[in-house]
Design an enzyme around this catalytic site. Structure first.
Site, PDB file in Angstrom:
ATOM      1  N   HIS A  63       0.840  -1.211   0.000  1.00 19.39           N
ATOM      2  CA  HIS A  63       0.000   0.000   0.000  1.00 19.39           C
ATOM      3  C   HIS A  63       0.868   1.252   0.000  1.00 19.39           C
ATOM      4  CE1 HIS A  63      -0.015   1.168   4.390  1.00 19.39           C
ATOM      5  NE2 HIS A  63       0.104  -0.122   4.616  1.00 19.39           N
ATOM      6  N   ASP A 165       5.573   2.287   7.190  1.00 19.99           N
ATOM      7  CA  ASP A 165       4.286   1.626   6.926  1.00 19.99           C
ATOM      8  C   ASP A 165       3.571   2.442   5.866  1.00 19.99           C
ATOM      9  OD1 ASP A 165       1.807   0.440   6.955  1.00 19.99           O
ATOM     10  OD2 ASP A 165       1.277   1.079   8.975  1.00 19.99           O
ATOM     11  N   GLU A 195      -5.358   1.569   2.168  1.00 20.06           N
ATOM     12  CA  GLU A 195      -5.210   0.403   3.061  1.00 20.06           C
ATOM     13  C   GLU A 195      -5.470   0.810   4.496  1.00 20.06           C
ATOM     14  OE1 GLU A 195      -3.163  -2.419   5.820  1.00 20.06           O
ATOM     15  OE2 GLU A 195      -2.889  -0.264   5.604  1.00 20.06           O
ATOM     16  N   GLU A 196      -4.987   1.984   4.866  1.00 25.04           N
ATOM     17  CA  GLU A 196      -5.028   2.403   6.277  1.00 25.04           C
ATOM     18  C   GLU A 196      -6.450   2.672   6.768  1.00 25.04           C
ATOM     19  OE1 GLU A 196      -2.704   2.163   8.328  1.00 25.04           O
ATOM     20  OE2 GLU A 196      -0.791   2.304   7.270  1.00 25.04           O
ATOM     21  N   HIS A 304       3.272   3.386  13.123  1.00 22.41           N
ATOM     22  CA  HIS A 304       2.387   4.562  13.151  1.00 22.41           C
ATOM     23  C   HIS A 304       2.949   5.691  14.024  1.00 22.41           C
ATOM     24  CE1 HIS A 304      -1.533   2.650  11.413  1.00 22.41           C
ATOM     25  NE2 HIS A 304      -0.461   2.373  10.703  1.00 22.41           N
TER      26      HIS A 304
HETATM   27 CO    CO Z   1      -0.508   1.093   8.977  1.00 25.65          CO
HETATM   28 ZN    ZN Z   2       0.653  -1.024   6.420  1.00 26.03          ZN
END
Ligand code: CO
Ligand code: ZN
Length: 332
Positions: A63, A165, A195-196, A304
């Site tokens: 992603h 990420d 995606e998140e 995150h």
């Molecule tokens: Co994430």
């Molecule tokens: Zn991810």
């Protein structure tokens, strides 16, 4: 294969929160266009890059969206209130710098509170240094999304920066695209959107591609920091082959194939049983009548936050494993 610090630094520093991935998509297109046969952007904004081959149709998903903060209200003094786009912690958010698509920078602060445990996104605000509402509105509108600013740093062992990420997954996919010269299989590398906020881009792109096999590339946590929750994954112990997260139990046969490839090629690996979270693999495996799907994860500390950390050798081993798996002839 050297570690490509320049590529990773540019990937993590390019703006692209969930729902507004245009700039990161353009950046990735620039990096891969000379190495793929076809590029398609679908209706939701997923970037689908094909490397043609005669074998199985394999979808590889990383992603490209990142978490962010969306403006909900601008007050008379020019302070911005916001809501989360993806998993945003108030504690991590306090005192960060943020950046909007147009380059506007702000800082995050909070109303005075007597107890830090009461800190919530709803009593926090973004200060962009505007003198009043009108001045703020010249730069920012309701619905604009900003992302954390962070510094890229690395040493011999690790990289630490924000947005690993899943820009580290994008990095693994891009480097794998460059490694594969004559594809055995028909490869669809998808840099997914949103995606998140719930694996949304993977869902529509998997429906279009209708793959025989799916593989997601994303970060996973680590259990190797002081008093961490028990989790048999750590940094610098190899790439992680996913067994389970909250979105999927990976396909047993495909998982075993990944393990066999790692053993045969002396690629260090660890088995990942994640008790929270999900990945694009969760959306892919439920497509149409079902798709055998697995995931290669990059062990990551402090997910995150603006100081996410990965091991360079784990990243290199993830590229090696993915490249070798994609070269196989599959019989399912
Ligand atoms: Co994430
Ligand atoms: Zn991810």
């Amino acid at each position: 294969m050297n570690f490509n610090s320049q590529l990773l630094m540019e990937l993590v520093n390019t703006y692209g929160p969930a729902g507004n991935e245009r700039l990161i998509r353009e950046y990735i297109i620039g990096q891969i266009k000379d190495y793929v046969d076809e590029i398609h952007i679908d209706e939701l904004g997923n970037l689908i890059a094909r490397k043609k081959g005669n074998g199985k149709k394999i979808m590889i998903a990383a992603h490209m969206d990142q978490i962010g903060l969306m403006v909900t209200h601008i007050d008379d003094k020019g302070f911005l209130r916001f809501t989360n786009v993806g998993g945003i912690s108030p504690y991590i958010t306090l005192s960060q710098q943020v950046q909007f698509e147009n380059g506007t920078i702000g800082i995050i602060s909070a109303e005075p509170i007597d107890n830090i445990a009461k800190l919530k996104l709803s009593n926090m605000f973004i200060d962009i240094g505007a003198n009043n509402k009108e001045e703020a509105e010249e730069k920012i509108s309701i619905g604009d999304i900003c992302v954390y600013r962070s510094q890229y740093n690395e040493n011999d062992n690790v990289v630490f920066t924000g947005s690993l990420d899943d820009r580290i997954g994008c990095y693994v996919a891009i480097e794998t695209i460059k490694q594969i010269k004559e594809p055995t299989n028909d490869l669809y590398f998808v840099f997914t959107v949103q995606e998140e906020v719930g694996l949304r881009g993977a869902k529509t792109s998997a429906y279009r591609i209708d793959p025989d096999i799916g593989i997601a590339i994303d970060v996973t946590g680590s259990g190797d920091t002081p008093k961490a929750k028990t989790f048999a994954v750590g940094l610098n112990k190899g790439t992680a082959i996913k067994v389970k997260d909250n979105s999927i139990i990976t396909h047993p046969k495909l998982r075993q194939i990944m393990i066999d490839v790692a053993e045969k090629n002396d690629i260090p690996y660890q088995l990942e049983v994640l008790e929270y979270g999900g990945t694009d693999s969760g959306a892919i495996h439920l497509t149409k009548s079902g798709v055998p799907t697995g995931a290669i994860s990059i062990p990551t500390r402090y997910i995150h936050s603006t100081v996410e950390m990965v091991s360079k050798s784990d990243v290199q081993n993830s590229i090696k494993l993915l490249t070798k798996v994609l070269e196989l002839q599959f019989d399912f």
